[in-house]
Design a protein around this motif. Sequence first.
Motif, PDB file in Angstrom:
ATOM      1  N   ASP A 144      -3.368 -16.460   2.256  1.00 53.72           N
ATOM      2  CA  ASP A 144      -3.026 -17.882   2.483  1.00 53.72           C
ATOM      3  C   ASP A 144      -2.078 -17.954   1.668  1.00 53.72           C
ATOM      4  OD1 ASP A 144      -2.167 -20.363   2.175  1.00 53.72           O
ATOM      5  OD2 ASP A 144      -4.002 -21.269   2.440  1.00 53.72           O
ATOM      6  N   GLY A 195     -12.193 -31.478  10.189  1.00 50.61           N
ATOM      7  CA  GLY A 195     -12.245 -30.999   9.065  1.00 50.61           C
ATOM      8  C   GLY A 195     -12.906 -31.150   8.419  1.00 50.61           C
ATOM      9  N   SER A 222      -5.930 -30.353   4.779  1.00 55.85           N
ATOM     10  CA  SER A 222      -6.673 -30.809   3.427  1.00 55.85           C
ATOM     11  C   SER A 222      -6.519 -31.682   2.515  1.00 55.85           C
ATOM     12  CB  SER A 222      -7.928 -29.080   3.468  1.00 55.85           C
ATOM     13  OG  SER A 222      -8.097 -29.017   4.071  1.00 55.85           O
ATOM     14  N   TRP A 254     -12.883 -38.972   4.833  1.00 53.66           N
ATOM     15  CA  TRP A 254     -13.935 -39.628   5.580  1.00 53.66           C
ATOM     16  C   TRP A 254     -15.172 -39.257   6.043  1.00 53.66           C
ATOM     17  CZ3 TRP A 254     -13.752 -43.192   9.935  1.00 53.66           C
ATOM     18  CH2 TRP A 254     -15.122 -43.994   9.834  1.00 53.66           C
ATOM     19  N   THR A 307     -15.196 -33.775   7.878  1.00 54.90           N
ATOM     20  CA  THR A 307     -16.531 -34.050   7.767  1.00 54.90           C
ATOM     21  C   THR A 307     -17.458 -33.227   8.004  1.00 54.90           C
ATOM     22  OG1 THR A 307     -16.211 -35.915   8.987  1.00 54.90           O
ATOM     23  CG2 THR A 307     -18.426 -35.257   9.764  1.00 54.90           C
TER      24      THR A 307
HETATM   25  C1  LIG Z   1      -4.174 -38.271   7.287  1.00 53.68           C
HETATM   26  C2  LIG Z   1      -5.128 -37.422   7.700  1.00 53.68           C
HETATM   27  C3  LIG Z   1      -6.726 -38.086   7.203  1.00 53.68           C
HETATM   28  C4  LIG Z   1      -7.770 -37.841   7.106  1.00 53.68           C
HETATM   29  N1  LIG Z   1      -8.760 -38.324   7.650  1.00 53.68           N
HETATM   30  C5  LIG Z   1     -10.081 -37.622   8.050  1.00 53.68           C
HETATM   31  C6  LIG Z   1     -11.327 -37.842   7.981  1.00 53.68           C
HETATM   32  O1  LIG Z   1     -11.089 -39.398   7.071  1.00 53.68           O
HETATM   33  N2  LIG Z   1     -12.247 -37.379   7.700  1.00 53.68           N
HETATM   34  C7  LIG Z   1     -12.595 -35.434   8.384  1.00 53.68           C
HETATM   35  O2  LIG Z   1     -13.214 -35.571   7.988  1.00 53.68           O
HETATM   36  N3  LIG Z   1     -11.219 -35.334   8.773  1.00 53.68           N
HETATM   37  C8  LIG Z   1     -10.216 -36.138   8.460  1.00 53.68           C
HETATM   38  N4  LIG Z   1      -8.796 -35.200   8.867  1.00 53.68           N
HETATM   39  C9  LIG Z   1      -8.922 -34.604   9.437  1.00 53.68           C
HETATM   40  C10 LIG Z   1      -8.666 -33.100   8.191  1.00 53.68           C
HETATM   41  O3  LIG Z   1      -8.373 -33.261   6.905  1.00 53.68           O
HETATM   42  C11 LIG Z   1      -8.996 -31.718   8.538  1.00 53.68           C
HETATM   43  O4  LIG Z   1      -9.516 -31.676   9.542  1.00 53.68           O
HETATM   44  C12 LIG Z   1      -8.826 -30.707   7.485  1.00 53.68           C
HETATM   45  O5  LIG Z   1      -8.122 -30.607   6.668  1.00 53.68           O
HETATM   46  C13 LIG Z   1      -8.764 -29.575   8.604  1.00 53.68           C
HETATM   47  O6  LIG Z   1      -8.918 -28.038   7.948  1.00 53.68           O
HETATM   48  P1  LIG Z   1      -7.977 -26.940   8.029  1.00 53.68           P
HETATM   49  O7  LIG Z   1      -8.948 -26.040   6.570  1.00 53.68           O
HETATM   50  O8  LIG Z   1      -8.452 -26.743   8.993  1.00 53.68           O
HETATM   51  O9  LIG Z   1      -6.735 -26.527   7.962  1.00 53.68           O
HETATM   52  P2  LIG Z   1      -5.758 -27.143   6.450  1.00 53.68           P
HETATM   53  O10 LIG Z   1      -5.698 -28.248   5.532  1.00 53.68           O
HETATM   54  O11 LIG Z   1      -3.930 -27.310   7.243  1.00 53.68           O
HETATM   55  O12 LIG Z   1      -5.429 -25.630   5.953  1.00 53.68           O
HETATM   56  C14 LIG Z   1      -4.901 -24.598   6.580  1.00 53.68           C
HETATM   57  C15 LIG Z   1      -4.467 -23.379   5.540  1.00 53.68           C
HETATM   58  O13 LIG Z   1      -4.148 -22.406   6.769  1.00 53.68           O
HETATM   59  C16 LIG Z   1      -2.574 -21.725   5.325  1.00 53.68           C
HETATM   60  N5  LIG Z   1      -1.935 -20.770   6.700  1.00 53.68           N
HETATM   61  C17 LIG Z   1      -1.116 -21.830   7.530  1.00 53.68           C
HETATM   62  N6  LIG Z   1      -0.807 -20.679   8.165  1.00 53.68           N
HETATM   63  C18 LIG Z   1      -0.904 -19.121   7.702  1.00 53.68           C
HETATM   64  C19 LIG Z   1      -0.505 -17.862   7.733  1.00 53.68           C
HETATM   65  N7  LIG Z   1       0.639 -17.619   8.565  1.00 53.68           N
HETATM   66  N8  LIG Z   1      -0.804 -17.082   7.147  1.00 53.68           N
HETATM   67  C20 LIG Z   1      -1.705 -17.331   6.109  1.00 53.68           C
HETATM   68  N9  LIG Z   1      -2.065 -18.804   5.666  1.00 53.68           N
HETATM   69  C21 LIG Z   1      -1.738 -19.814   6.846  1.00 53.68           C
HETATM   70  C22 LIG Z   1      -1.976 -23.255   4.544  1.00 53.68           C
HETATM   71  O14 LIG Z   1      -1.029 -22.947   3.744  1.00 53.68           O
HETATM   72  C23 LIG Z   1      -3.329 -23.762   4.621  1.00 53.68           C
HETATM   73  O15 LIG Z   1      -3.789 -23.086   3.581  1.00 53.68           O
HETATM   74  C24 LIG Z   1      -7.576 -35.861   7.950  1.00 53.68           C
HETATM   75  C25 LIG Z   1      -6.607 -35.633   7.955  1.00 53.68           C
HETATM   76  C26 LIG Z   1      -5.155 -36.680   7.896  1.00 53.68           C
HETATM   77  C27 LIG Z   1      -3.749 -35.226   8.022  1.00 53.68           C
END
Ligand SMILES: Cc1cc2nc3c(=O)[nH]c(=O)nc-3n(C[C@H](O)[C@H](O)[C@H](O)COP(=O)(O)OP(=O)(O)OC[C@H]3O[C@@H](n4cnc5c(N)ncnc54)[C@H](O)[C@@H]3O)c2cc1C
Length: 357
Positions: A32, A319, A41, A47, A321
Amino acid sequence: MAQSTLVIGAGIIGSAMAWHLAEAGCKVTLVDPSDAGGEASGRSLGWTNATYENPRFYYALRRFSMERWDALKATYPELPYRRNGTLYTSFYGIPLKTVYDEHTPWGYPLSWVGAEQMQKLEPNLAVNVDEALICPVEGHVAPHKAAIFFRQMAISAGAKFLRSNARSVLCKGNVITGMRTDDGDLTADTTILAAGVHTGTLAKSAGIDLPLTAPPGLLIHTKPAPPLISRTILTENLHMAQWPDGTITAGGDFGGGAVNDDPDSGARILFERLQNTLKADKPLEYADHTLGLRPTPKDGFPVIGSPAKGLYLTVMHSGATLAPAVGALATDEITTGQRHALLDPFHPDRFHTQGDR
Ligand SMILES: Cc1cc2nc3c(=O)[nH]c(=O)nc-3n(C[C@H](O)[C@H](O)[C@H](O)COP(=O)(O)OP(=O)(O)OC[C@H]3O[C@@H](n4cnc5c(N)ncnc54)[C@H](O)[C@@H]3O)c2cc1C
């Protein structure tokens, strides 16, 4: 020989994957460019629940994950998660009776409370309704802090963390063999794409067409306040939770309004709603707002599974959850080569993702 894995993205999903894979004995490199704990995240309400967008197969995965959060918390008390319960006075326009009727036959512990009991449970809530639902098994996590915790656990279990940007997959024939990064080529038996809203671009480099959307979500954050609410609370136009440090995070439905065009005024609206929804002796103080993008596959459900030999996808809304379940079950799939029944409905094949590679 240990299976080698590359995990692209260190948000809550990629970090949970890295930890479980390392614990399962795989050689893990987590990649990352940032060490902040994820883009979505870092801007999430966090929640944990099993009522959102729910056919039964999705409910089953969410419920499994909630139980994993509880089990992890019992083992790691420092985990930034707590099972504080939810009070629903409303649910995104869906009648509460529908939520109750759909979920209780599956054994989900929802129960009704009247106005008087609601006031006893949450005395600072200024919401006028005759009845509400409570769910004691739902919780609240700080997703970016949990991501950092999972990443540390992964490193302690032998994973490497590389601060670099992944550019495109490496292929040999039809097999994905690794990833080209800003710091050189990395090879692995399995490459896991967990890059949130950027996963589609990386998958494209493997000839995989992954239909993703990225709905924005605005949240406001207050400065620390005395304890005002103990549960996550959903009202007609606001969802909110108070963190152990006293800060309150709140978001709301804008009825289709494009808050991403003007988040400042959206934040002002949310803060006004919050002030009107909570009875506080001292006025609440606004701190800031965040505008996050939710990594959301086109049909709303997670994409978890292997669309091509050597490649595995983990991209989803909810994600916060789902991270513990995805970390554990996807690791099972990767290490055994067998599909898991709970993950089967989420396989990328449902989109006929295979492109023209
Ligand atoms: C406003 C909001 C409210 C939410 N509320 C809830 C809730 O109440 N309950 C719930 O369950 N979910 C909720 N969600 C959803 C949840 O937060 C997400 O599903 C979860 O955070 C996704 O995590 P992730 O690790 O997939 O993505 P991310 O947190 O986006 O992490 C992806 C990572 O990939 C990295 N990356 C990107 N491109 C590259 C690359 N080319 N090379 C290397 N690294 C890279 C980024 O730097 C980042 O660190 C909410 C989301 C939002 C925006």
